[in-house]
Design a protein around this motif. Structure first.
Motif, PDB file in Angstrom:
ATOM      1  N   ALA A   1       9.663   8.670   3.345  1.00  0.00           N
ATOM      2  CA  ALA A   1      10.335   7.763   2.730  1.00  0.00           C
ATOM      3  C   ALA A   1      10.731   6.388   3.544  1.00  0.00           C
ATOM      4  CB  ALA A   1      11.659   8.409   2.444  1.00  0.00           C
ATOM      5  N   SER A   2       9.536   5.954   4.103  1.00  0.00           N
ATOM      6  CA  SER A   2       9.849   4.797   4.721  1.00  0.00           C
ATOM      7  C   SER A   2       8.949   3.718   4.676  1.00  0.00           C
ATOM      8  CB  SER A   2       9.539   5.185   6.574  1.00  0.00           C
ATOM      9  OG  SER A   2       8.250   5.645   6.645  1.00  0.00           O
ATOM     10  N   THR A   3       9.293   2.475   4.875  1.00  0.00           N
ATOM     11  CA  THR A   3       8.322   1.303   4.432  1.00  0.00           C
ATOM     12  C   THR A   3       8.050   0.510   5.839  1.00  0.00           C
ATOM     13  OG1 THR A   3       9.142   1.177   2.172  1.00  0.00           O
ATOM     14  CG2 THR A   3       8.181  -0.677   3.299  1.00  0.00           C
ATOM     15  N   PHE A   4       6.956   0.236   6.103  1.00  0.00           N
ATOM     16  CA  PHE A   4       6.617  -0.454   7.440  1.00  0.00           C
ATOM     17  C   PHE A   4       6.082  -1.933   6.796  1.00  0.00           C
ATOM     18  CE2 PHE A   4       5.633   3.867   8.485  1.00  0.00           C
ATOM     19  CZ  PHE A   4       6.210   3.844   9.825  1.00  0.00           C
TER      20      PHE A   4
ATOM     21  N   ILE B   1       0.734  -1.184  -0.046  1.00  0.00           N
ATOM     22  CA  ILE B   1      -0.048  -0.168   0.019  1.00  0.00           C
ATOM     23  C   ILE B   1       0.912   1.333   0.084  1.00  0.00           C
ATOM     24  CG2 ILE B   1      -1.656   1.196   1.126  1.00  0.00           C
ATOM     25  CD1 ILE B   1      -2.676  -1.358   2.408  1.00  0.00           C
ATOM     26  N   ASN B   2       0.764   2.053  -0.807  1.00  0.00           N
ATOM     27  CA  ASN B   2       1.346   3.390  -1.007  1.00  0.00           C
ATOM     28  C   ASN B   2       0.536   4.483  -0.407  1.00  0.00           C
ATOM     29  OD1 ASN B   2       3.739   2.382  -2.186  1.00  0.00           O
ATOM     30  ND2 ASN B   2       2.639   2.256  -4.238  1.00  0.00           N
ATOM     31  N   LEU B   3       1.161   5.343   0.551  1.00  0.00           N
ATOM     32  CA  LEU B   3       0.385   6.247   1.250  1.00  0.00           C
ATOM     33  C   LEU B   3       1.323   7.221   1.372  1.00  0.00           C
ATOM     34  CD1 LEU B   3      -1.302   4.279   4.159  1.00  0.00           C
ATOM     35  CD2 LEU B   3      -2.236   5.032   1.864  1.00  0.00           C
ATOM     36  N   ASN B   4       0.751   8.472   1.561  1.00  0.00           N
ATOM     37  CA  ASN B   4       1.738   9.727   1.768  1.00  0.00           C
ATOM     38  C   ASN B   4       2.303   9.712   3.184  1.00  0.00           C
ATOM     39  OD1 ASN B   4       0.955  11.165  -0.448  1.00  0.00           O
ATOM     40  ND2 ASN B   4      -0.991  11.829   0.371  1.00  0.00           N
ATOM     41  N   ASN B   5       1.652   9.360   4.136  1.00  0.00           N
ATOM     42  CA  ASN B   5       2.285   9.146   5.592  1.00  0.00           C
ATOM     43  C   ASN B   5       1.918   7.934   6.434  1.00  0.00           C
ATOM     44  OD1 ASN B   5      -0.022  10.345   6.670  1.00  0.00           O
ATOM     45  ND2 ASN B   5       0.664  12.399   5.816  1.00  0.00           N
ATOM     46  N   SER B   6       2.275   8.058   7.618  1.00  0.00           N
ATOM     47  CA  SER B   6       1.839   6.737   8.475  1.00  0.00           C
ATOM     48  C   SER B   6       0.492   7.223   9.060  1.00  0.00           C
ATOM     49  CB  SER B   6       3.129   6.521   9.595  1.00  0.00           C
ATOM     50  OG  SER B   6       3.196   7.718  10.283  1.00  0.00           O
ATOM     51  N   GLU B   7       0.120   8.523   9.103  1.00  0.00           N
ATOM     52  CA  GLU B   7      -1.153   8.757   9.818  1.00  0.00           C
ATOM     53  C   GLU B   7      -2.301   8.376   8.805  1.00  0.00           C
ATOM     54  OE1 GLU B   7       1.527  11.409   9.315  1.00  0.00           O
ATOM     55  OE2 GLU B   7       1.844  11.234  11.613  1.00  0.00           O
TER      56      GLU B   7
ATOM     57  N   PHE C   1      -2.188   5.652   7.067  1.00  0.00           N
ATOM     58  CA  PHE C   1      -2.228   4.278   7.557  1.00  0.00           C
ATOM     59  C   PHE C   1      -2.962   3.998   8.816  1.00  0.00           C
ATOM     60  CE2 PHE C   1      -0.683   0.051   9.398  1.00  0.00           C
ATOM     61  CZ  PHE C   1      -1.216  -0.720   8.458  1.00  0.00           C
ATOM     62  N   GLN C   2      -2.679   4.646   9.751  1.00  0.00           N
ATOM     63  CA  GLN C   2      -3.250   4.608  11.052  1.00  0.00           C
ATOM     64  C   GLN C   2      -4.716   5.040  10.823  1.00  0.00           C
ATOM     65  OE1 GLN C   2      -2.037   3.566  14.019  1.00  0.00           O
ATOM     66  NE2 GLN C   2      -3.943   3.563  14.863  1.00  0.00           N
ATOM     67  N   GLU C   3      -5.266   5.918   9.924  1.00  0.00           N
ATOM     68  CA  GLU C   3      -6.498   6.197   9.576  1.00  0.00           C
ATOM     69  C   GLU C   3      -7.203   4.951   8.874  1.00  0.00           C
ATOM     70  OE1 GLU C   3      -6.743  10.015   7.574  1.00  0.00           O
ATOM     71  OE2 GLU C   3      -6.047  10.788   8.791  1.00  0.00           O
ATOM     72  N   MET C   4      -6.684   4.265   8.102  1.00  0.00           N
ATOM     73  CA  MET C   4      -7.069   3.123   7.426  1.00  0.00           C
ATOM     74  C   MET C   4      -7.167   2.144   8.717  1.00  0.00           C
ATOM     75  SD  MET C   4      -4.848   2.671   4.152  1.00  0.00           S
ATOM     76  CE  MET C   4      -5.893   1.305   3.422  1.00  0.00           C
ATOM     77  N   VAL C   5      -6.511   1.752   9.705  1.00  0.00           N
ATOM     78  CA  VAL C   5      -6.748   0.821  10.552  1.00  0.00           C
ATOM     79  C   VAL C   5      -7.887   1.299  11.459  1.00  0.00           C
ATOM     80  CG1 VAL C   5      -5.563   0.112  12.806  1.00  0.00           C
ATOM     81  CG2 VAL C   5      -4.229   0.142  10.586  1.00  0.00           C
ATOM     82  N   GLU C   6      -7.973   2.221  11.731  1.00  0.00           N
ATOM     83  CA  GLU C   6      -9.036   2.843  12.708  1.00  0.00           C
ATOM     84  C   GLU C   6     -10.430   2.768  11.931  1.00  0.00           C
ATOM     85  OE1 GLU C   6      -8.212   6.865  13.762  1.00  0.00           O
ATOM     86  OE2 GLU C   6      -6.295   6.088  14.963  1.00  0.00           O
ATOM     87  N   ARG C   7     -10.566   2.970  10.805  1.00  0.00           N
ATOM     88  CA  ARG C   7     -11.872   2.871   9.772  1.00  0.00           C
ATOM     89  C   ARG C   7     -11.984   1.405   9.441  1.00  0.00           C
ATOM     90  NH1 ARG C   7      -9.063   6.091   6.040  1.00  0.00           N
ATOM     91  NH2 ARG C   7      -9.067   5.073   3.966  1.00  0.00           N
ATOM     92  N   LYS C   8     -11.090   0.443   9.692  1.00  0.00           N
ATOM     93  CA  LYS C   8     -11.159  -0.897   9.481  1.00  0.00           C
ATOM     94  C   LYS C   8     -11.099  -1.143   8.030  1.00  0.00           C
ATOM     95  CE  LYS C   8     -13.020  -2.532  13.877  1.00  0.00           C
ATOM     96  NZ  LYS C   8     -11.804  -2.186  14.480  1.00  0.00           N
ATOM     97  N   ASP C   9     -10.131  -0.351   7.157  1.00  0.00           N
ATOM     98  CA  ASP C   9     -10.276  -0.290   5.796  1.00  0.00           C
ATOM     99  C   ASP C   9     -10.200  -1.776   5.015  1.00  0.00           C
ATOM    100  OD1 ASP C   9      -8.978  -0.307   3.123  1.00  0.00           O
ATOM    101  OD2 ASP C   9      -9.461   1.887   3.513  1.00  0.00           O
ATOM    102  N   PHE C  10     -11.047  -2.151   4.338  1.00  0.00           N
ATOM    103  CA  PHE C  10     -10.988  -3.576   3.599  1.00  0.00           C
ATOM    104  C   PHE C  10      -9.950  -3.809   2.848  1.00  0.00           C
ATOM    105  CE2 PHE C  10     -12.193  -6.863   0.509  1.00  0.00           C
ATOM    106  CZ  PHE C  10     -12.497  -7.819   1.517  1.00  0.00           C
TER     107      PHE C  10
ATOM    108  N   VAL D   1       3.714  -1.335   3.795  1.00  0.00           N
ATOM    109  CA  VAL D   1       3.177   0.198   3.842  1.00  0.00           C
ATOM    110  C   VAL D   1       4.152   1.187   3.501  1.00  0.00           C
ATOM    111  CG1 VAL D   1       1.740   1.668   5.080  1.00  0.00           C
ATOM    112  CG2 VAL D   1       1.441  -0.551   5.312  1.00  0.00           C
ATOM    113  N   ASN D   2       4.118   1.655   2.412  1.00  0.00           N
ATOM    114  CA  ASN D   2       5.138   2.643   2.066  1.00  0.00           C
ATOM    115  C   ASN D   2       4.657   4.021   2.015  1.00  0.00           C
ATOM    116  OD1 ASN D   2       6.862   0.527   0.815  1.00  0.00           O
ATOM    117  ND2 ASN D   2       5.516   0.898  -1.057  1.00  0.00           N
ATOM    118  N   CYS D   3       5.335   4.775   2.677  1.00  0.00           N
ATOM    119  CA  CYS D   3       4.764   6.093   3.366  1.00  0.00           C
ATOM    120  C   CYS D   3       5.871   6.947   2.511  1.00  0.00           C
ATOM    121  CB  CYS D   3       4.974   6.310   5.019  1.00  0.00           C
ATOM    122  SG  CYS D   3       3.925   5.349   5.843  1.00  0.00           S
TER     123      CYS D   3
END
Length: 116
Positions: free
Chosen positions: A55-58, A6-12, A14-23, A49-51
């Motif tokens: 410039a980081s990957t989790f 998953i490519n996102l702008n930042n870790s926040e 991703f956190q939002e995706m987790v909180e809304r239980k993104d499919f 998860v690429n932020c």
């Protein structure tokens, strides 16, 4: 199979995706488990998860001992999406894993000795 990415702008984000239980997350986790049911690795890479801004990957991994409960937890998201064919694959995988646990990782079927 390689882990989903998953490519996102930042870790926040991703956190939002987790909180809304993104499919997307549930799908990545379930597909990784299903494709690694018979593997030997103790930890399975399920998601990267690429932020981009950071410039980081989790890399997210899952211990094999949590496969059953993770599949059970994510099954409801597949039901919500009405992906019933995938639901049956998940239930089948759960049952297979439970059977392996019960029988010490061995198949319960025994060879027929002397029966023709």
């Amino acid at each position: 199979m390689m882990a989903a990415e998953i490519n996102l702008n930042n870790s926040e984000e991703f956190q939002e995706m987790v909180e809304r239980k993104d499919f997307t997350i549930a799908k990545a986790v379930v597909e990784s488990i299903l494709s690694n049911l018979n593997g030997r690795k103790k930890h399975v890479h399920v998601l990267s998860v690429n932020c981009l801004e950071e410039a980081s990957t989790f890399d997210i991994t899952l211990d094999r001992k949590y496969f059953i409960e993770t599949l059970q937890e994510n099954l409801k998201y597949y039901v919500e999406q009405e992906l019933y064919e995938e639901c049956s694959k998940i239930v089948e995988a759960i049952n297979t894993l439970k059977e392996k646990e019960t029988h010490g990782g061995k198949s319960k079927s025994k060879p027929n000795k002397g029966v023709h």
